[in-house]
Design a protein around this motif. Structure first.
Motif, PDB file in Angstrom:
ATOM      1  N   ASP A  96     -49.172  33.373 -36.525  1.00 61.56           N
ATOM      2  CA  ASP A  96     -49.690  33.224 -37.890  1.00 61.56           C
ATOM      3  C   ASP A  96     -48.629  33.670 -38.905  1.00 61.56           C
ATOM      4  O   ASP A  96     -48.836  34.561 -39.727  1.00 61.56           O
ATOM      5  N   ALA A  97     -47.470  33.003 -38.809  1.00 62.53           N
ATOM      6  CA  ALA A  97     -46.296  33.409 -39.582  1.00 62.53           C
ATOM      7  C   ALA A  97     -46.488  33.324 -41.091  1.00 62.53           C
ATOM      8  O   ALA A  97     -45.843  34.068 -41.838  1.00 62.53           O
ATOM      9  N   GLU A  98     -47.367  32.459 -41.528  1.00 62.06           N
ATOM     10  CA  GLU A  98     -47.607  32.366 -42.975  1.00 62.06           C
ATOM     11  C   GLU A  98     -48.216  33.675 -43.495  1.00 62.06           C
ATOM     12  O   GLU A  98     -47.873  34.143 -44.582  1.00 62.06           O
ATOM     13  N   LYS A  99     -49.094  34.265 -42.707  1.00 65.87           N
ATOM     14  CA  LYS A  99     -49.742  35.509 -43.105  1.00 65.87           C
ATOM     15  C   LYS A  99     -48.909  36.734 -42.715  1.00 65.87           C
ATOM     16  O   LYS A  99     -48.874  37.738 -43.437  1.00 65.87           O
ATOM     17  N   TYR A 100     -48.237  36.650 -41.561  1.00 69.35           N
ATOM     18  CA  TYR A 100     -47.444  37.773 -41.046  1.00 69.35           C
ATOM     19  C   TYR A 100     -46.019  37.282 -40.777  1.00 69.35           C
ATOM     20  O   TYR A 100     -45.669  36.949 -39.628  1.00 69.35           O
ATOM     21  N   PRO A 101     -45.186  37.183 -41.788  1.00 71.57           N
ATOM     22  CA  PRO A 101     -43.879  36.520 -41.647  1.00 71.57           C
ATOM     23  C   PRO A 101     -42.808  37.296 -40.899  1.00 71.57           C
ATOM     24  O   PRO A 101     -41.779  36.723 -40.545  1.00 71.57           O
ATOM     25  N   THR A 102     -43.043  38.579 -40.634  1.00 73.31           N
ATOM     26  CA  THR A 102     -42.016  39.370 -39.950  1.00 73.31           C
ATOM     27  C   THR A 102     -42.606  40.222 -38.831  1.00 73.31           C
ATOM     28  O   THR A 102     -43.788  40.555 -38.831  1.00 73.31           O
ATOM     29  N   ILE A 103     -41.731  40.563 -37.900  1.00 71.46           N
ATOM     30  CA  ILE A 103     -41.999  41.553 -36.858  1.00 71.46           C
ATOM     31  C   ILE A 103     -41.088  42.732 -37.161  1.00 71.46           C
ATOM     32  O   ILE A 103     -39.919  42.531 -37.532  1.00 71.46           O
ATOM     33  N   THR A 104     -41.598  43.949 -37.035  1.00 67.94           N
ATOM     34  CA  THR A 104     -40.743  45.114 -37.291  1.00 67.94           C
ATOM     35  C   THR A 104     -40.819  46.103 -36.140  1.00 67.94           C
ATOM     36  O   THR A 104     -41.821  46.167 -35.416  1.00 67.94           O
ATOM     37  N   GLY A 122     -40.879  53.753 -30.095  1.00 72.26           N
ATOM     38  CA  GLY A 122     -41.080  53.356 -31.478  1.00 72.26           C
ATOM     39  C   GLY A 122     -42.339  52.567 -31.694  1.00 72.26           C
ATOM     40  O   GLY A 122     -43.105  52.285 -30.763  1.00 72.26           O
ATOM     41  N   ASP A 123     -42.559  52.204 -32.953  1.00 69.02           N
ATOM     42  CA  ASP A 123     -43.733  51.435 -33.362  1.00 69.02           C
ATOM     43  C   ASP A 123     -43.332  49.987 -33.606  1.00 69.02           C
ATOM     44  O   ASP A 123     -42.471  49.702 -34.452  1.00 69.02           O
ATOM     45  N   LEU A 124     -43.959  49.098 -32.854  1.00 68.84           N
ATOM     46  CA  LEU A 124     -43.747  47.660 -33.015  1.00 68.84           C
ATOM     47  C   LEU A 124     -44.915  47.100 -33.817  1.00 68.84           C
ATOM     48  O   LEU A 124     -46.080  47.296 -33.442  1.00 68.84           O
ATOM     49  N   THR A 125     -44.608  46.434 -34.918  1.00 63.15           N
ATOM     50  CA  THR A 125     -45.647  45.810 -35.743  1.00 63.15           C
ATOM     51  C   THR A 125     -45.495  44.305 -35.648  1.00 63.15           C
ATOM     52  O   THR A 125     -44.449  43.742 -35.993  1.00 63.15           O
ATOM     53  N   LEU A 126     -46.555  43.660 -35.168  1.00 59.39           N
ATOM     54  CA  LEU A 126     -46.562  42.223 -34.901  1.00 59.39           C
ATOM     55  C   LEU A 126     -47.960  41.698 -35.214  1.00 59.39           C
ATOM     56  O   LEU A 126     -48.943  42.301 -34.790  1.00 59.39           O
ATOM     57  N   HIS A 127     -48.043  40.617 -35.956  1.00 54.80           N
ATOM     58  CA  HIS A 127     -49.341  40.013 -36.248  1.00 54.80           C
ATOM     59  C   HIS A 127     -50.276  41.010 -36.953  1.00 54.80           C
ATOM     60  O   HIS A 127     -51.480  41.017 -36.756  1.00 54.80           O
ATOM     61  N   GLY A 128     -49.660  41.902 -37.748  1.00 53.85           N
ATOM     62  CA  GLY A 128     -50.447  42.860 -38.515  1.00 53.85           C
ATOM     63  C   GLY A 128     -50.946  44.056 -37.732  1.00 53.85           C
ATOM     64  O   GLY A 128     -51.715  44.870 -38.259  1.00 53.85           O
ATOM     65  N   GLY A 167     -53.444  41.053 -30.827  1.00 56.27           N
ATOM     66  CA  GLY A 167     -54.339  40.001 -31.297  1.00 56.27           C
ATOM     67  C   GLY A 167     -53.780  38.604 -31.128  1.00 56.27           C
ATOM     68  O   GLY A 167     -54.244  37.659 -31.766  1.00 56.27           O
ATOM     69  N   VAL A 168     -52.780  38.457 -30.254  1.00 59.52           N
ATOM     70  CA  VAL A 168     -52.177  37.145 -29.988  1.00 59.52           C
ATOM     71  C   VAL A 168     -52.525  36.790 -28.540  1.00 59.52           C
ATOM     72  O   VAL A 168     -51.717  36.952 -27.629  1.00 59.52           O
TER      73      VAL A 168
END
Length: 196
Positions: A96-104, A122-128, A167-168
């Protein structure tokens, strides 16, 4: 007596110089690749590359625990070698790249794990969604780069995540929930800013 004191002072000064300070490296997106792989119904193991990686690595050889990593991966750089599949991966079915354009990824702890080995927590943030992950990391090389003549460092890292944790989960378990991530990165000390 004076010579002995002078020698002690000289040795103390030399030991102070030998202590390395933390070095901040800027990730080179042209020599960095993040590769994800998974099982497709057990028949094949497709891969997707994530390019255009941006970030900073701070490495302290003398105090590894003071090291840190902070990375941003734009989904615009995703490449699975099939245009339609690229768009499907970026769709709401998956990233859902339009809503979540980056992974950190932002490190929370770094520890030594053997000769030229590190564990980067570390903390991986993906898809919110943010989850804790551990990168098993190898130090490839730390030395002056022969072309840029600036300090450079190279690392490889691996981890495995469950995409359902973020959530993917489309098509799981036929398309495997477990995704293996392999990272190779080269980073250099930035050029000094020109004096105004």
């Amino acid at each position: 007596m004076f010579k002995r004191i002078a020698l002690v002072v000289a040795l103390a000064a030399a030991s102070t110089v030998a202590v390395a300070a933390p070095v901040t490296y800027k990730i080179d997106p042209n020599h960095t690749d993040v590769v994800a792989s998974w099982s497709h119904f057990g028949y094949s193991n497709p891969i997707a590359h994530f390019g255009d990686v941006d970030g900073v690595i701070v490495y302290d050889a003398d105090h590894v625990g003071a090291s840190k990593v902070e990375v941003t991966i734009p989904l615009s750089g995703l490449e699975a070698n099939v245009p339609d599949f690229n768009e499907h991966l970026r769709s709401a079915d998956f990233f859902d790249a339009e809503k979540y354009p980056t992974i950190t990824f932002k490190s929370t702890k770094v520890e030594a794990a053997g000769d030229k080995k590190l564990r980067v927590f570390g903390d991986l943030t993906l898809h919110g969604v943010t989850k804790a992950v551990v990168l098993d990391t190898t130090i490839n090389k730390i030395a002056e780069h022969p072309i840029s003549k600036r300090a450079a460092a190279g690392f490889d890292a691996t981890t495995t995540i469950k995409r359902s944790d973020f959530g993917v989960d489309k098509y799981a378990p036929n398309v495997s929930d477990a995704v293996t991530i392999r990272i190779t990165t080269e980073a250099s000390v930035p050029k000094p800013e020109a004096k105004k």
